[in-house]
Design an enzyme around this catalytic site. Structure first.
Site, PDB file in Angstrom:
ATOM      1  N   CYS A 172      78.037  25.225  19.146  1.00 34.90           N
ATOM      2  CA  CYS A 172      78.135  24.905  17.724  1.00 34.90           C
ATOM      3  C   CYS A 172      77.340  23.636  17.463  1.00 34.90           C
ATOM      4  O   CYS A 172      77.356  22.706  18.272  1.00 34.90           O
ATOM      5  CB  CYS A 172      79.594  24.708  17.329  1.00 34.90           C
ATOM      6  SG  CYS A 172      79.851  24.273  15.591  1.00 34.90           S
ATOM      7  N   HIS A 173      76.660  23.584  16.317  1.00 35.72           N
ATOM      8  CA  HIS A 173      75.817  22.411  16.043  1.00 35.72           C
ATOM      9  C   HIS A 173      76.539  21.301  15.285  1.00 35.72           C
ATOM     10  O   HIS A 173      75.920  20.308  14.904  1.00 35.72           O
ATOM     11  CB  HIS A 173      74.561  22.832  15.265  1.00 35.72           C
ATOM     12  CG  HIS A 173      74.845  23.502  13.956  1.00 35.72           C
ATOM     13  ND1 HIS A 173      74.560  24.826  13.725  1.00 35.72           N
ATOM     14  CD2 HIS A 173      75.385  23.037  12.812  1.00 35.72           C
ATOM     15  CE1 HIS A 173      74.912  25.149  12.504  1.00 35.72           C
ATOM     16  NE2 HIS A 173      75.419  24.075  11.928  1.00 35.72           N
ATOM     17  N   HIS A 192      85.277  23.037  15.506  1.00 33.34           N
ATOM     18  CA  HIS A 192      85.519  22.735  14.100  1.00 33.34           C
ATOM     19  C   HIS A 192      86.804  21.938  13.874  1.00 33.34           C
ATOM     20  O   HIS A 192      87.274  21.802  12.748  1.00 33.34           O
ATOM     21  CB  HIS A 192      85.567  24.000  13.242  1.00 33.34           C
ATOM     22  CG  HIS A 192      84.256  24.701  13.133  1.00 33.34           C
ATOM     23  ND1 HIS A 192      84.140  26.023  12.788  1.00 33.34           N
ATOM     24  CD2 HIS A 192      82.992  24.262  13.336  1.00 33.34           C
ATOM     25  CE1 HIS A 192      82.864  26.373  12.774  1.00 33.34           C
ATOM     26  NE2 HIS A 192      82.150  25.314  13.105  1.00 33.34           N
TER      27      HIS A 192
END
Length: 438
Positions: A170-171, A200
């Site tokens: 994930c960036h 997240h």
């Protein structure tokens, strides 16, 4: 020579972004980039654009494409998965808005909450099928997953295929590179940090100045209010400044004293109290802009031209540095990967997939234990453990009952009767994808 297979290569943003990253790599020169997608039109479009830039830039790569996954996977050394089942935004709107009609106050509805469950129930089965093929055809390949919901997909895959080298990427961690220099009043090259949690739902655990070794948190605390006040929404002008969605973000920072890695649209999905303080205006604006950008991606060359700027060494995603680290046995530290917890975060069960920094060498990716992880934030993370585990059980057992138990385990859900009605509604509304639940 490496063979890098992009599964879902026709999707907006992903395919061309990864291809542009590969083109920048000297170590991977001469490799095969094999594009796979079930959408013939988008696949052909991606291949055509990639070949155009290949000729224009004069890079030494072989580009192939096929709608046959088995053909694509033969002799693969690296596989990258980024798929979305069905019409993404139509289904996302259902995931997000239908639960609200049942009094379930969820935020965003992509990765957490009931929306995250229905998204997972659609996404996980085809990804398990992909991994089944990988397990049969190229079991030694390293697999990078970009599909959401990251937490639940990775848990399901690593539960069913524990021997696959499966890494979620994930960036969101890139936000630290953008924000920390201003907060700490120094160049990013002078900052060392570690962050972790769930995808997240992660926080900055430690941050220091390289030249002095001093803790960076005192100056972050000092500059926090001014810096983020300049970034939040300007509702009176009708436009958002970059960095909005800071309602839940601020509350977590003030109460837990750690800087979150992402903003309200993600953080708020996992917290039962988030709806009351989330920046809903900014979330809606972000969603609308993101939707418009994705749906018009191929119609505007400026949307992807920057991916192929070889003078810019920055990569669109982080997988190329990891691949190079594996091939060159560098032992460097990657700031965030999603892998099964192996004591990296003590508050979470070993099977839950956590987002932690990792060392990268010829043997792959090795998570780093986050010492002294804050117990109080770990308690928030642990609220998701049962949700994740029940989602995996629902998919593997093809069980509507376990899908219901996943809803009941979710802290966002407060009414059992309405949860059951919601599940019945969504199973009918999305019957094309959820009919396997019995």
């Amino acid at each position: 020579m490496e063979k890098i297979v992009l599964i879902g290569a026709g999707s907006q943003n992903f395919g061309l972004g990864i291809i542009g990253d590969i083109f920048k790599s000297k170590i991977l020169e001469g490799s095969i980039i094999f594009l796979h997608d079930i959408d013939k039109s988008n696949l052909a479009n991606t291949k055509s654009i990639a070949n155009d830039y290949k000729e224009k830039l004069g890079v030494n790569y072989t580009i192939k494409a096929s709608t046959s996954r088995k053909e694509a996977l033969k002799d693969a050394t690296f596989c990258v998965i980024s798929i979305e089942v069905g019409k993404r935004f139509d289904l996302w709107d259902q995931d997000w808005k239908i639960p609200l009609q049942y009094g379930i106050r969820q935020v965003y509805g992509e990765n957490g909450g009931p929306g995250g469950l229905f998204h997972s129930l659609r996404q996980i089965p085809p990804i398990l099928e992909i991994c089944d093929d990988i397990n049969s055809i190229c079991p030694d390949a390293t697999i990078f997953n970009f599909s959401n919901p990251m937490q639940r997909i990775c848990h399901a895959v690593t539960t069913k295929f524990p021997n696959l080298k499966f890494i979620g990427m994930c960036h969101e961690i890139a936000s630290m590179e953008r924000q920390l220099p201003s907060l700490m009043e120094t160049d990013f090259s002078n900052i060392e940090y570690r962050a972790g949690g769930l995808n997240h739902f992660s926080i900055l655990i430690e941050v220091n100045y390289k030249n002095t070794g001093k803790d960076g948190y005192p100056i972050i605390n000092q500059n926090f209010e001014t810096y983020y006040s300049d970034l939040v929404n300007s509702h009176d002008g009708g436009e958002s400044k970059p960095g909005a969605e800071r309602g839940v973000f601020r509350e977590l920072f003030y109460r837990y004293k750690y800087l979150p890695i992402t903003t309200d649209s993600h953080l708020g999905e996992y917290l039962q109290w988030a709806y009351s303080i989330a920046d809903h205006d900014a979330i809606l604006e972000f969603y609308d802009n993101y939707k418009e950008k994705c749906l018009s991606f191929y119609s505007d060359k400026s949307s992807y031209d920057h991916f192929f700027d070889l003078n810019n060494e920055d990569t669109h995603e982080r997988i190329i540095p990891i691949i190079e680290g594996i091939l060159n046995n560098t032992g460097y530290e990657e700031p965030a990967v999603n892998i099964p917890n192996n004591g990296f975060i003590k508050q979470l069960p070993s099977d839950i997939v956590v987002e932690v920094p990792a060392k990268v060498d010829k043997n792959g990716v090795h998570g780093i234990k986050l010492e002294n992880y804050p117990q109080e934030f770990g308690a928030l993370l642990n609220l998701q453990s049962g949700v994740i585990q029940m989602t995996t059980e629902a998919v593997l057992k093809k069980s509507k009952h376990f899908a219901y138990l996943a809803l009941l385990a979710d802290p966002v859900v407060s009414d059992a009767t309405q949860a059951e009605r919601l599940l019945n509604n969504m199973k009918e509304t999305q019957s094309k994808f959820l009919s396997y639940l019995k």
